[in-house]
Design an enzyme around this catalytic site. Structure first.
Site, PDB file in Angstrom:
ATOM      1  N   TYR A 199      -3.819  44.013 -11.236  1.00 19.40           N
ATOM      2  CA  TYR A 199      -5.158  44.094 -11.851  1.00 19.40           C
ATOM      3  C   TYR A 199      -5.039  44.262 -13.367  1.00 19.40           C
ATOM      4  O   TYR A 199      -5.771  43.632 -14.134  1.00 19.40           O
ATOM      5  CB  TYR A 199      -5.932  45.274 -11.253  1.00 19.40           C
ATOM      6  CG  TYR A 199      -7.414  45.252 -11.568  1.00 19.40           C
ATOM      7  CD1 TYR A 199      -7.939  45.942 -12.659  1.00 19.40           C
ATOM      8  CD2 TYR A 199      -8.295  44.517 -10.777  1.00 19.40           C
ATOM      9  CE1 TYR A 199      -9.292  45.911 -12.961  1.00 19.40           C
ATOM     10  CE2 TYR A 199      -9.658  44.488 -11.061  1.00 19.40           C
ATOM     11  CZ  TYR A 199     -10.145  45.182 -12.152  1.00 19.40           C
ATOM     12  OH  TYR A 199     -11.499  45.143 -12.444  1.00 19.40           O
ATOM     13  N   HIS A 253     -10.919  51.357 -19.544  1.00 16.68           N
ATOM     14  CA  HIS A 253     -11.008  51.749 -18.135  1.00 16.68           C
ATOM     15  C   HIS A 253      -9.602  52.016 -17.611  1.00 16.68           C
ATOM     16  O   HIS A 253      -8.735  51.156 -17.695  1.00 16.68           O
ATOM     17  CB  HIS A 253     -11.685  50.655 -17.292  1.00 16.68           C
ATOM     18  CG  HIS A 253     -13.174  50.721 -17.339  1.00 16.68           C
ATOM     19  ND1 HIS A 253     -13.966  50.408 -16.275  1.00 16.68           N
ATOM     20  CD2 HIS A 253     -14.019  51.096 -18.330  1.00 16.68           C
ATOM     21  CE1 HIS A 253     -15.230  50.586 -16.577  1.00 16.68           C
ATOM     22  NE2 HIS A 253     -15.298  50.990 -17.830  1.00 16.68           N
ATOM     23  N   LYS A 262      -9.635  37.561 -13.293  1.00 19.73           N
ATOM     24  CA  LYS A 262      -8.479  36.913 -13.924  1.00 19.73           C
ATOM     25  C   LYS A 262      -8.824  35.685 -14.756  1.00 19.73           C
ATOM     26  O   LYS A 262      -7.983  35.189 -15.504  1.00 19.73           O
ATOM     27  CB  LYS A 262      -7.475  36.494 -12.837  1.00 19.73           C
ATOM     28  CG  LYS A 262      -6.807  37.677 -12.153  1.00 19.73           C
ATOM     29  CD  LYS A 262      -6.022  38.501 -13.128  1.00 19.73           C
ATOM     30  CE  LYS A 262      -5.600  39.837 -12.552  1.00 19.73           C
ATOM     31  NZ  LYS A 262      -5.259  40.788 -13.603  1.00 19.73           N
ATOM     32  N   TYR A 281     -15.531  47.941  -6.196  1.00 16.15           N
ATOM     33  CA  TYR A 281     -15.491  46.737  -5.349  1.00 16.15           C
ATOM     34  C   TYR A 281     -15.721  47.219  -3.923  1.00 16.15           C
ATOM     35  O   TYR A 281     -14.946  48.030  -3.413  1.00 16.15           O
ATOM     36  CB  TYR A 281     -14.129  46.055  -5.417  1.00 16.15           C
ATOM     37  CG  TYR A 281     -13.776  45.469  -6.771  1.00 16.15           C
ATOM     38  CD1 TYR A 281     -13.297  46.268  -7.814  1.00 16.15           C
ATOM     39  CD2 TYR A 281     -13.910  44.096  -7.014  1.00 16.15           C
ATOM     40  CE1 TYR A 281     -12.959  45.722  -9.048  1.00 16.15           C
ATOM     41  CE2 TYR A 281     -13.568  43.543  -8.239  1.00 16.15           C
ATOM     42  CZ  TYR A 281     -13.103  44.366  -9.255  1.00 16.15           C
ATOM     43  OH  TYR A 281     -12.772  43.824 -10.474  1.00 16.15           O
ATOM     44  N   PRO A 306     -13.730  35.189  -8.958  1.00 17.55           N
ATOM     45  CA  PRO A 306     -13.863  36.256  -9.957  1.00 17.55           C
ATOM     46  C   PRO A 306     -13.446  37.640  -9.458  1.00 17.55           C
ATOM     47  O   PRO A 306     -13.355  38.581 -10.224  1.00 17.55           O
ATOM     48  CB  PRO A 306     -15.350  36.237 -10.303  1.00 17.55           C
ATOM     49  CG  PRO A 306     -16.012  35.590  -9.148  1.00 17.55           C
ATOM     50  CD  PRO A 306     -15.018  34.635  -8.570  1.00 17.55           C
TER      51      PRO A 306
HETATM   52  C1  PHB Z   1     -18.075  41.496 -14.512  1.00 15.38           C
HETATM   53  O1  PHB Z   1     -18.278  42.568 -15.105  1.00 15.38           O
HETATM   54  O2  PHB Z   1     -18.790  40.471 -14.665  1.00 15.38           O
HETATM   55  C2  PHB Z   1     -16.911  41.414 -13.548  1.00 15.38           C
HETATM   56  C3  PHB Z   1     -16.020  42.477 -13.493  1.00 15.38           C
HETATM   57  C4  PHB Z   1     -14.942  42.414 -12.610  1.00 15.38           C
HETATM   58  C5  PHB Z   1     -14.780  41.301 -11.795  1.00 15.38           C
HETATM   59  C6  PHB Z   1     -15.684  40.237 -11.857  1.00 15.38           C
HETATM   60  C7  PHB Z   1     -16.753  40.288 -12.743  1.00 15.38           C
HETATM   61  O3  PHB Z   1     -13.727  41.264 -10.923  1.00 15.38           O
END
Ligand code: PHB
Ligand code: APR
Length: 389
Positions: A384, A72, A296, A200, A292
């Protein structure tokens, strides 16, 4: 029984550390409370920083990740009206890999026996002894029989609820703890993702995240009140809410399907200082927890393990103790920067119950600033993708 390094916890941190030490000929025993199936049954996040993937490459355990992992180069922030692209690759020259933590754990677990890494599953009543001395030990019960493992060092990789952090004397350990006033309701479904990159979203109704495990398996989350009953969220209601919060463009592309897994998890920021006491070293969730939002958790466990394995390898290879002496400060420096990023992104993207109209304007203004400033997007991107070790 005797070994050189006893690792408590056979999750990603313990397995990764065990492999790195074993690869240098150090005798290691991992003591895990649960069965292997139970450990693999945990559904966790899936965005790997370069720090983490480099460790798998170093161990020669990156084969399946190369085949099944998704590269990604960016992700989106959404404010209910538009999608703001953060082009990680263009801004940092690096990328992240989407590959489930369960798969990382599976790769590490399957390689343990062939590489002589002893993992004891089903260990009960695990206790640490004499961590202040140069002859620490771990006792446990296995199939009803008491066992005692003498060692040189104990590495506590036993997660947030494990015994290792509790083995640090109260006057030594200092904890920093912040619980967030909401949780994440997650759904895993065998449907294609609605977007090639993660989204997000900060919507009036609350946070949402569109993620994935593969081109045919999606992972979504929405923010819910802390005490929300899971039963209040049948699949259809959750798909409807996701479509609303992700906005018309992405929401319109959602493919619905039955949940394979659906659960609500609380969000927390937590750090224990120091991450070492005597012959006891903490790594991963045993020492720190991040919300989450910044993806991280696993990556911080990996950077702890990179520092700790380097220090232990130098001790056994050259008798050098400075890596061990400096481990806690070195690991905490990166932990706190990741805690800051995760906390900042959580504050930016969620609706806080006690937030007022001004707070909402601050979030909208910050997203507007990010949309209009390459410098702001670069700051987000470099955190990130993972700060350098
Ligand atoms: C996930 O794919 O479970 C996931 C991805 C990014 C995040 C949190 C969880 O920031
Ligand atoms: N005795 C032995 N093992 C234990 C004990 C105990 N008393 N208590 C806990 N464990 C084991 C758990 O069963 C688990 O397998 O320690 C392991 C800890 O693994 P994780 O909780 O996954 O923590 P860590 O390896 O640090 O990985 C961090 O996992 O939870 C996610 O979000 C977190 O992504 C992050 C990653």
């Amino acid at each position: 029984m005797r070994t050189q390094v006893a690792i408590i916890g056979g999750g990603p941190a313990g397995l990764l550390l065990g492999h790195l030490l074993r690869a240098e000929g150090i005798a290691v025993t991992i003591i895990e409370r649960q069965s292997a199936a139970h450990v693999l049954g945990r559904i966790r996040a899936g965005v790997l920083e370069r720090t983490t993937t480099d460790l798998l490459v170093r161990l020669g355990l990156d084969g399946r990740m190369r085949q099944e992992g998704l590269r990604h180069d960016g992700f989106f922030l959404a404010d209910g009206e538009r999608l703001i692209h953060v082009d990680i690759a263009a801004l940092t020259g690096r990328h992240v890999t989407v590959y489930g933590q369960t798969e990382v754990t599976r790769d590490l677990m399957e390689a343990a026996a062939p590489r002589g890494l002893a993992v004891i599953h089903g260990a009960a009543d695990v206790a640490l002894h004499d961590v202040d001395s140069d002859r620490p030990a771990v006792s446990f019960t296995l199939d009803g029989r008491s066992q005692r493992l003498e060692c040189d060092f104990i590495c506590g990789c036993d997660g947030f609820h494990g015994p290792s952090r509790q083995a640090m004397p109260a006057h030594v350990a200092r904890v920093f703890d912040k619980a967030y006033p909401f949780g994440w309701l997650g759904i895993l479904a065998d449907v294609p993702p609605c977007s090639d990159e993660l989204i997000y979203a900060n919507h009036e109704r609350g946070f949402a995240l569109a993620s994935m495990r593969s081109a045919t398996r999606s992972r979504y989350y929405i923010q819910v009140p802390l005490d929300e009953p899971l039963a209040d969220w049948p699949d259809e209601r959750l798909w409807d809410e996701l479509a609303l919060r992700l906005g018309p463009e992405a929401g319109g592309r959602i493919v619905r399907g039955p949940a394979i897994e659906k659960s609500i998890a609380p969000l927390r920021s937590f750090v224990c200082e120091p991450m070492r006491h005597g012959r006891l070293f903490l790594a991963g969730d045993a020492a720190h927890i991040v919300p989450p939002t910044g993806a991280k958790g696993l990556n911080l466990a990996a950077s702890d393990v990179a520092y700790l394995s380097d220090a232990l390898i130098r001790w056994y290879a050259k008798g050098e103790g400075d890596g061990l002496a400096g481990y806690s400060a070195r690991a905490l420096a990166r932990v706190w920067k990741s805690e800051r990023f995760s906390w900042q992104l959580t504050r930016l993207m969620h609706r806080f119950p006690d937030g007022d109209a001004f707070d909402r304007r601050m979030q909208v203004a910050e997203l507007d600033y990010i949309a209009s400033s390459e410098a702001a997007r670069t700051a987000i991107a470099e955190n990130y993708v993972g700060l350098p070790l």
